[in-house]
Design a protein around this motif. Sequence first.
Motif, PDB file in Angstrom:
ATOM      1  N   SER A 225       0.891  -1.351   0.085  1.00  0.00           N
ATOM      2  CA  SER A 225      -0.026   0.015   0.110  1.00  0.00           C
ATOM      3  C   SER A 225       0.900   1.302  -0.008  1.00  0.00           C
ATOM      4  CB  SER A 225      -0.972  -0.067   1.334  1.00  0.00           C
ATOM      5  OG  SER A 225      -0.198   0.075   2.379  1.00  0.00           O
ATOM      6  N   ILE A 226       1.913   1.031   0.678  1.00  0.00           N
ATOM      7  CA  ILE A 226       2.916   2.476   0.741  1.00  0.00           C
ATOM      8  C   ILE A 226       3.255   2.605  -0.826  1.00  0.00           C
ATOM      9  CG2 ILE A 226       4.996   3.462   1.514  1.00  0.00           C
ATOM     10  CD1 ILE A 226       4.604   1.957   4.031  1.00  0.00           C
ATOM     11  N   ALA A 227       3.944   1.886  -1.338  1.00  0.00           N
ATOM     12  CA  ALA A 227       4.444   2.127  -2.753  1.00  0.00           C
ATOM     13  C   ALA A 227       3.113   2.222  -3.734  1.00  0.00           C
ATOM     14  CB  ALA A 227       5.208   0.843  -3.193  1.00  0.00           C
ATOM     15  N   PRO A 239       9.305   2.704  10.385  1.00  0.00           N
ATOM     16  CA  PRO A 239      10.311   2.458  11.641  1.00  0.00           C
ATOM     17  C   PRO A 239      11.877   2.280  10.940  1.00  0.00           C
ATOM     18  CG  PRO A 239       8.436   1.355  12.117  1.00  0.00           C
ATOM     19  CD  PRO A 239       8.166   1.929  10.764  1.00  0.00           C
ATOM     20  N   VAL A 240      12.742   2.512  11.378  1.00  0.00           N
ATOM     21  CA  VAL A 240      14.121   2.120  10.690  1.00  0.00           C
ATOM     22  C   VAL A 240      14.521   0.789  11.103  1.00  0.00           C
ATOM     23  CG1 VAL A 240      14.839   4.668  10.993  1.00  0.00           C
ATOM     24  CG2 VAL A 240      15.390   3.179  12.646  1.00  0.00           C
ATOM     25  N   GLY A 241      15.235   0.338  10.208  1.00  0.00           N
ATOM     26  CA  GLY A 241      15.594  -1.150  10.397  1.00  0.00           C
ATOM     27  C   GLY A 241      14.596  -2.265  10.138  1.00  0.00           C
ATOM     28  N   PHE A 242      13.649  -1.775   9.447  1.00  0.00           N
ATOM     29  CA  PHE A 242      12.383  -2.646   9.086  1.00  0.00           C
ATOM     30  C   PHE A 242      12.260  -2.773   7.532  1.00  0.00           C
ATOM     31  CE2 PHE A 242      11.194  -2.067  13.399  1.00  0.00           C
ATOM     32  CZ  PHE A 242      10.549  -3.085  13.804  1.00  0.00           C
ATOM     33  N   PHE A 243      12.337  -3.762   7.053  1.00  0.00           N
ATOM     34  CA  PHE A 243      12.293  -3.707   5.501  1.00  0.00           C
ATOM     35  C   PHE A 243      10.861  -4.421   5.015  1.00  0.00           C
ATOM     36  CE2 PHE A 243      17.042  -4.636   6.429  1.00  0.00           C
ATOM     37  CZ  PHE A 243      17.210  -3.248   5.996  1.00  0.00           C
ATOM     38  N   ASN A 244      10.288  -3.830   3.885  1.00  0.00           N
ATOM     39  CA  ASN A 244       9.186  -4.021   3.298  1.00  0.00           C
ATOM     40  C   ASN A 244       9.667  -4.556   1.749  1.00  0.00           C
ATOM     41  OD1 ASN A 244       6.654  -4.552   2.229  1.00  0.00           O
ATOM     42  ND2 ASN A 244       5.905  -2.624   2.814  1.00  0.00           N
ATOM     43  N   ARG A 245       9.871  -5.903   1.485  1.00  0.00           N
ATOM     44  CA  ARG A 245      10.461  -6.581   0.563  1.00  0.00           C
ATOM     45  C   ARG A 245      11.717  -5.834  -0.196  1.00  0.00           C
ATOM     46  NH1 ARG A 245       7.598  -9.941   2.124  1.00  0.00           N
ATOM     47  NH2 ARG A 245       5.732 -10.961   1.199  1.00  0.00           N
ATOM     48  N   PRO A 246      12.956  -6.073   0.579  1.00  0.00           N
ATOM     49  CA  PRO A 246      13.932  -5.542   0.121  1.00  0.00           C
ATOM     50  C   PRO A 246      14.707  -6.224  -1.336  1.00  0.00           C
ATOM     51  CG  PRO A 246      14.409  -7.007   1.648  1.00  0.00           C
ATOM     52  CD  PRO A 246      12.985  -6.889   1.795  1.00  0.00           C
ATOM     53  N   ASN A 264       8.967   0.293   0.570  1.00  0.00           N
ATOM     54  CA  ASN A 264       9.094   1.401   1.812  1.00  0.00           C
ATOM     55  C   ASN A 264       9.234   2.590   1.034  1.00  0.00           C
ATOM     56  OD1 ASN A 264       7.805   0.325   4.001  1.00  0.00           O
ATOM     57  ND2 ASN A 264       9.692  -0.543   4.841  1.00  0.00           N
ATOM     58  N   ASN A 265       9.744   2.622  -0.358  1.00  0.00           N
ATOM     59  CA  ASN A 265       9.981   3.614  -1.032  1.00  0.00           C
ATOM     60  C   ASN A 265      11.379   4.592  -0.537  1.00  0.00           C
ATOM     61  OD1 ASN A 265       7.854   3.514  -3.060  1.00  0.00           O
ATOM     62  ND2 ASN A 265       6.606   4.657  -1.359  1.00  0.00           N
ATOM     63  N   ARG A 266      12.481   3.657  -0.173  1.00  0.00           N
ATOM     64  CA  ARG A 266      13.469   4.381   0.179  1.00  0.00           C
ATOM     65  C   ARG A 266      14.590   3.492   0.536  1.00  0.00           C
ATOM     66  NH1 ARG A 266      12.177   3.571   7.161  1.00  0.00           N
ATOM     67  NH2 ARG A 266      12.068   1.284   6.995  1.00  0.00           N
ATOM     68  N   PHE A 280      17.594   7.375   2.565  1.00  0.00           N
ATOM     69  CA  PHE A 280      17.371   8.205   1.580  1.00  0.00           C
ATOM     70  C   PHE A 280      15.830   8.081   1.072  1.00  0.00           C
ATOM     71  CE2 PHE A 280      21.810   6.767   0.886  1.00  0.00           C
ATOM     72  CZ  PHE A 280      22.580   8.050   1.518  1.00  0.00           C
ATOM     73  N   THR A 281      15.053   9.055   1.181  1.00  0.00           N
ATOM     74  CA  THR A 281      13.759   8.969   0.724  1.00  0.00           C
ATOM     75  C   THR A 281      13.572  10.028  -0.742  1.00  0.00           C
ATOM     76  OG1 THR A 281      12.943  10.784   2.217  1.00  0.00           O
ATOM     77  CG2 THR A 281      12.712   8.619   2.907  1.00  0.00           C
ATOM     78  N   GLY A 282      14.712  10.725  -1.116  1.00  0.00           N
ATOM     79  CA  GLY A 282      14.584  11.142  -2.380  1.00  0.00           C
ATOM     80  C   GLY A 282      14.551  12.900  -2.155  1.00  0.00           C
ATOM     81  N   ASP A 283      15.227  13.306  -2.985  1.00  0.00           N
ATOM     82  CA  ASP A 283      15.505  14.646  -3.121  1.00  0.00           C
ATOM     83  C   ASP A 283      15.655  15.420  -4.751  1.00  0.00           C
ATOM     84  OD1 ASP A 283      16.630  15.731  -0.261  1.00  0.00           O
ATOM     85  OD2 ASP A 283      17.340  14.025  -0.656  1.00  0.00           O
ATOM     86  N   ALA A 284      15.218  14.692  -5.458  1.00  0.00           N
ATOM     87  CA  ALA A 284      15.262  14.728  -6.947  1.00  0.00           C
ATOM     88  C   ALA A 284      14.764  16.164  -7.357  1.00  0.00           C
ATOM     89  CB  ALA A 284      14.947  13.693  -7.880  1.00  0.00           C
TER      90      ALA A 284
END
Length: 352
Positions: A225-227, A239-246, A264-266, A280-284
Motif C-alpha cells: 500500500s505504501i508504494a 520505523p528504521v531497520g524494518f524492510f518491506n520486500r528489500p 517502503n520507497n526508500r 534516503f527518501t529522495g531529493d530529486a
Amino acid sequence: MASVFLGINDRTFTYSFVAGRSEFQGTGFRNPMDFAFGPDNTIYVVNRSYESRSDGTRINLFILGDEGEEYITEFGGYGEGPGQFIWPMSIALDSQTNVYVSDEYLHRITIFDKDGNYVGHWGTQGSGDGELDRPAGLAIRDDELYVVDSRNHRVQKFTLDGQYISQFGSFGSGPGELNTPWGIGLDKDGNIFVADWRNDRIQSFTPDGQWMQSIGQPGGAGDASIAREHGGIRVVNRPVGFFNRPTGVAVDKDGDVYVADWLNNRVQVMTPEGRFITEFTGDAGLSKWGVGKIESNPDMIRQRNGVRDFTPEKVLWAPVAVKVDDNGRVIIADTTRHRFQVYQKNTEPVLV
C-alpha cells in the motif's frame, strides 16, 4: 532526503543530482532494474519496461559524470532470440568489461562484450545443480559469477561460461535459509550479502557460503500500500531497520550496507553490524536530460511554472537497486520514476 539517527554522526551524505528521464528509447530509461559500473564513469543499465511497451526493454550505456549524464548507446531488446530478453533482472561486468544479464523469464544468463555485441548465453530451467529458476541478482568476483537463483531459494556460483561450481541456501526463514531472494552484493573481503526478499531481511555469508548474520526485520509484511498509494507522491515515515520486500543490497569500501527498501520507497544504510545509520527518501529535481526536454517545449515550461509543491518530483518510488562507486557516490535506481538519484558519502565531517 537523508537523515542521521541513533548517535552515529561520523557518516554524512549530501544529495548531488538526478540523472535520466522517462524514455522508451535513446536518452532516458524505462523501469531501470539494475546497473553496473564500467570504466571511466560509464554505467550499464538494465531497462525492463512493460509488457505493453516492450520496445523499452534494453541495456543503456551512458556516462555519469559530476555534471550529469551523457548518452553513449543501447543494445539488446525484447524477445527470446540471441541477445534478447523477456524479463531482464540484473547485470554484472567481468574484468574485461563483458556484460552478463540475468533473464528470469527465460531462465538464462546472456553475455555481451563491452560494446554491446552479443557473445552467447547459458542456463537451463530446473532445480538441480547448475539449473536455474527465475535467476535474479548477479555479482562477479575473481572471474566467478554468483547467481541469485530466486525460485530455488539459493545462490549458485558458476564459471563465467556457465560451468557449475557450488551453491548455498535453501527454502525457509531460519538463519541461512532464503525465501525468493533477489539482490546480491559483495564486500571487499568477498563476503556475500543477499536481499532475502520474502523474508524482509538482508543475510550475509562468507565467501564459501557459511551464514554470518541477518540484518533487519519485516516492516510491512509485503503490504504494497505504501508504494501503491503513496509512491511518487509523499514520504511515509516507517520505523528504521524494518524492510518491506528489500530488492537490492550493496556494501561500500567502509563496510556500510545499503538496502533498496522497495515497498517502503526508500534506501536504508546500516553499519556492518546492522545498526541503522540513515535513510534516503529522495531529493530529486530535474536532470540534465529533463531540462533539455522541457526547454524545447513552451507548454511544458508553463505547466512547470505553475507547480507549487515539488515533493512528488523529489521522492523515491519503489527503488529496486542501489550501488556505491569507488568515489563514494551512492547511486539509486529510482525505478518507477525511470531515473537515478545520486548522493555523495562525505569523507570529512559535514554539519547536518
